[in-house]
Design a protein around this motif. Structure first.
Motif, PDB file in Angstrom:
ATOM      1  N   LEU A  29      59.736  39.353 102.816  1.00 39.08           N
ATOM      2  CA  LEU A  29      58.226  39.633 103.519  1.00 39.08           C
ATOM      3  C   LEU A  29      57.126  39.828 102.458  1.00 39.08           C
ATOM      4  N   PHE A  30      57.488  40.582 101.388  1.00 34.31           N
ATOM      5  CA  PHE A  30      56.369  41.152 100.510  1.00 34.31           C
ATOM      6  C   PHE A  30      56.462  40.190  99.162  1.00 34.31           C
ATOM      7  N   GLY A  31      57.688  39.755  98.762  1.00 30.44           N
ATOM      8  CA  GLY A  31      57.680  38.876  97.655  1.00 30.44           C
ATOM      9  C   GLY A  31      58.166  39.884  96.605  1.00 30.44           C
ATOM     10  N   THR A  32      58.500  39.295  95.243  1.00 30.56           N
ATOM     11  CA  THR A  32      58.953  39.964  93.992  1.00 30.56           C
ATOM     12  C   THR A  32      58.263  39.687  92.815  1.00 30.56           C
ATOM     13  N   LYS A  33      58.317  40.659  91.860  1.00 25.11           N
ATOM     14  CA  LYS A  33      57.758  40.545  90.410  1.00 25.11           C
ATOM     15  C   LYS A  33      58.949  40.428  89.312  1.00 25.11           C
ATOM     16  N   LYS A  34      58.785  39.337  88.509  1.00 24.22           N
ATOM     17  CA  LYS A  34      59.849  38.960  87.828  1.00 24.22           C
ATOM     18  C   LYS A  34      60.225  40.120  86.921  1.00 24.22           C
ATOM     19  N   GLY A  35      61.565  40.534  86.929  1.00 22.79           N
ATOM     20  CA  GLY A  35      61.925  42.026  86.188  1.00 22.79           C
ATOM     21  C   GLY A  35      62.275  43.142  86.990  1.00 22.79           C
ATOM     22  N   ASP A  78      58.992  35.678  89.788  1.00 19.95           N
ATOM     23  CA  ASP A  78      57.564  36.014  90.440  1.00 19.95           C
ATOM     24  C   ASP A  78      57.771  34.942  91.756  1.00 19.95           C
ATOM     25  N   LYS A  79      57.832  35.646  92.849  1.00 21.62           N
ATOM     26  CA  LYS A  79      58.069  34.861  94.167  1.00 21.62           C
ATOM     27  C   LYS A  79      57.032  35.461  95.118  1.00 21.62           C
ATOM     28  N   PRO A  80      56.254  34.747  95.706  1.00 16.75           N
ATOM     29  CA  PRO A  80      55.496  35.114  96.969  1.00 16.75           C
ATOM     30  C   PRO A  80      56.253  35.614  98.207  1.00 16.75           C
ATOM     31  N   GLY A  81      55.819  36.531  98.817  1.00 19.36           N
ATOM     32  CA  GLY A  81      56.827  36.762 100.129  1.00 19.36           C
ATOM     33  C   GLY A  81      55.955  36.228 101.352  1.00 19.36           C
ATOM     34  N   LEU A  82      56.496  36.408 102.573  1.00 18.67           N
ATOM     35  CA  LEU A  82      55.895  35.373 103.672  1.00 18.67           C
ATOM     36  C   LEU A  82      54.406  35.860 104.025  1.00 18.67           C
ATOM     37  N   ARG A 120      51.895  44.432  98.279  1.00 16.46           N
ATOM     38  CA  ARG A 120      52.332  44.278  96.718  1.00 16.46           C
ATOM     39  C   ARG A 120      53.827  44.075  96.617  1.00 16.46           C
ATOM     40  N   ARG A 121      53.914  43.146  95.827  1.00 10.49           N
ATOM     41  CA  ARG A 121      55.204  42.498  95.601  1.00 10.49           C
ATOM     42  C   ARG A 121      56.178  43.646  95.175  1.00 10.49           C
ATOM     43  N   ILE A 122      57.491  43.585  95.226  1.00  8.40           N
ATOM     44  CA  ILE A 122      58.440  44.606  94.707  1.00  8.40           C
ATOM     45  C   ILE A 122      58.422  44.514  93.230  1.00  8.40           C
ATOM     46  N   GLY A 123      58.083  45.676  92.777  1.00  9.68           N
ATOM     47  CA  GLY A 123      58.248  45.624  91.332  1.00  9.68           C
ATOM     48  C   GLY A 123      56.863  45.559  90.651  1.00  9.68           C
ATOM     49  N   ASP A 124      55.668  45.063  91.349  1.00 12.01           N
ATOM     50  CA  ASP A 124      54.194  44.993  90.776  1.00 12.01           C
ATOM     51  C   ASP A 124      53.677  46.252  91.199  1.00 12.01           C
ATOM     52  N   PHE A 125      52.535  46.217  90.307  1.00 13.42           N
ATOM     53  CA  PHE A 125      51.523  47.194  90.582  1.00 13.42           C
ATOM     54  C   PHE A 125      50.101  46.814  91.052  1.00 13.42           C
TER      55      PHE A 125
END
Length: 470
Positions: free
Chosen positions: A215-221, A228-232, A267-272
């Motif tokens: 849903l929310f995407g991820t941040k590399k690392g 780095d991937k956008p969520g829905l 905010r993607r997981i792991g991002d600020f």
């Protein structure tokens, strides 16, 4: 090899085999305007039998619209050759036929001796073009595709159309199979966002460990293997996101979803970094939202945020008049898909459809008709024998009991007139034996036996008492 080829002559039988195997229609008339060749594909296109057309005058079989003429006869009369001409006419049963034709005269020794028409089935061409266009446009459902004339469904359609004019959140409440996604897509299609993405996600289909990143995407690392991937939500930006079965999300994730809806930021997981969003949210739930809240399956604050507009889709059992329209639609759909010509349901199936509770709603109705049509061969109607065994048995047993009751009434009348009681006693004995057999099958369990007999428990107990079986 050469000698064998020299021995191969184009006999009438061989010619007919070749003509029947090719996938275009061939219609040939002689100088008198009578049909001399009419192949299998032509019969299929025009819904005719060979004996209806062969050796008959063309105008005795087919009729044409006012100011329109047969291209085949024009080729015969005027020697005209015409290519890729669209023609609409009627067969001997009044059915409209539309074809694309190549028509040319047959000339021998400088004289016209007949004419030939080579025909393509325009309905199949149109369907192929339509399918390609749908794939290019990624066509979604629209309100025009929602079938029903009952007040219950029409009022919901009107509410949904009004909601399409805004960007407010919508909560669609309905049992499984009532058409929740159909409504969601129709709202998007009718809205100003229709040229933007429509993203759908079934929240029950993904494990808790994955749904948040989806849903929310991820941040590399952010975690091992994260990229780095956008969520829905980001993918749906500018458009609409459908969250199906929202009550299946765990409470923690529901809280995060609420924050995204309120702030219109993700905010993607792991991002600020938070990213601005412009997404309309439509959510569905397959139970009463108040019960879901009471049982901790839906947060109350998320419910209030989602239910700016709430649509309650009626189950099929509350709109039974629509069963006829829906059945006709599905018959046409699967006639086209399977190449059948089923015209209707028989009376027993119609009665069953009207009394069945339809726990799977419209989806169950469609699947039942589709399943029945898988068993159809040349029949023109669906009977109880085409339904799943548990339903065909139920129809048979109900009909059997009703028949016995009718026989009892007929016997009473006959006894009054003839002063004889033998037939009544015989029918009662038949009914008694039948009930005993069903009871034995269920080890004396009255509830299960009554269900198989198509009777209420009380009605069966009455019969047991009447026959002194209890």
């Amino acid at each position: 090899m050469g000698n064998k080829l020299n021995d191969l002559h184009l006999t009438d039988d061989l010619l007919q085999i070749i003509l029947d195997e090719i996938d275009i229609g061939i219609h040939v008339i002689n100088l008198d305007g009578k049909t001399v060749i009419y192949n299998h594909k032509m019969m299929e296109i025009e819904s005719m039998n060979q004996e209806d057309v062969l050796h008959k005058n063309l105008l005795d079989v087919f009729t044409f619209k006012e100011n329109q003429h047969s291209t085949l006869l024009e080729a015969l009369k005027y020697g005209k050759t015409r290519k890729h001409i669209k023609q609409t006419y009627f067969n001997n049963k009044g059915k409209e036929v539309t074809t694309i034709n190549d028509t040319l005269p047959i000339i021998k020794n400088g004289q016209i001796v007949g004419a030939i028409e080579i025909v393509n089935d325009v309905s199949k061409i149109n369907q192929l073009m339509k399918n390609d266009l749908n794939q290019q446009r990624n066509t979604h459902f629209t309100f025009d595709q929602i079938i029903g004339e009952s007040i219950a469904i029409k009022s919901v359609i009107e509410e949904a159309k009004r909601s399409a004019k805004t960007s407010s959140s919508v909560l669609i409440v309905g049992e499984t199979g009532t058409g929740k996604e159909l409504f969601a897509q129709s709202i998007h299609h009718e809205s100003k966002r229709s040229n933007k993405p429509f993203i759908s996600q079934n929240c029950a289909a993904i494990p808790d460990s994955l749904i948040e990143s989806i849903l929310f995407g991820t941040k590399k690392g952010a975690f091992t293997g994260a990229i780095d991937k956008p969520g829905l939500f980001e993918e749906a930006n500018g458009g609409t996101i459908l969250l199906d079965e929202i009550n299946s999300l765990n409470p923690t994730l529901q809280a995060k979803l609420l924050r995204v809806l309120q702030d219109q930021k993700v905010r993607r997981i792991g991002d600020f970094v938070e990213k601005e969003l412009d997404v309309r949210v439509i959510a569905t739930i397959n139970e009463d939202p108040i019960e879901a809240i009471a049982n901790n399956r839906l947060r109350k604050d998320l419910y209030y945020r989602l239910s700016v507009v709430t649509l309650f889709l009626p189950p099929l059992r509350e709109r039974k008049n629509d069963i006829f329209l829906l059945s006709a639609y599905f018959l046409n759909k699967y006639n086209s898909r399977f190449g059948l010509s089923v015209e209707r349901l028989d009376d027993q199936v119609t009665d069953f459809f009207l009394t069945h509770t339809w726990p799977g709603n419209v989806r169950e109705l469609e699947h039942m008709i589709e399943g029945a049509m898988n068993l159809i061969e040349d029949e023109k109607m669906i009977t109880s024998f085409h339904l799943p065994t548990r339903f065909s048995n139920q129809i048979y047993q109900t009909t059997h009991i009703q028949t016995l009751d009718v026989q009892l009434v007929d016997d009473q009348i006959s006894n009054e007139k003839q002063n004889k009681g033998q037939l009544k006693e015989k029918v009662q004995e038949m009914e008694k034996e039948y009930i005993l057999q069903v009871l034995e099958n269920h080890n004396g369990n009255i509830t299960r036996a009554a269900k198989e007999l198509g009777l209420s428990r009380q009605n069966l107990q009455y019969r047991l008492k009447k026959f002194k079986l209890n």
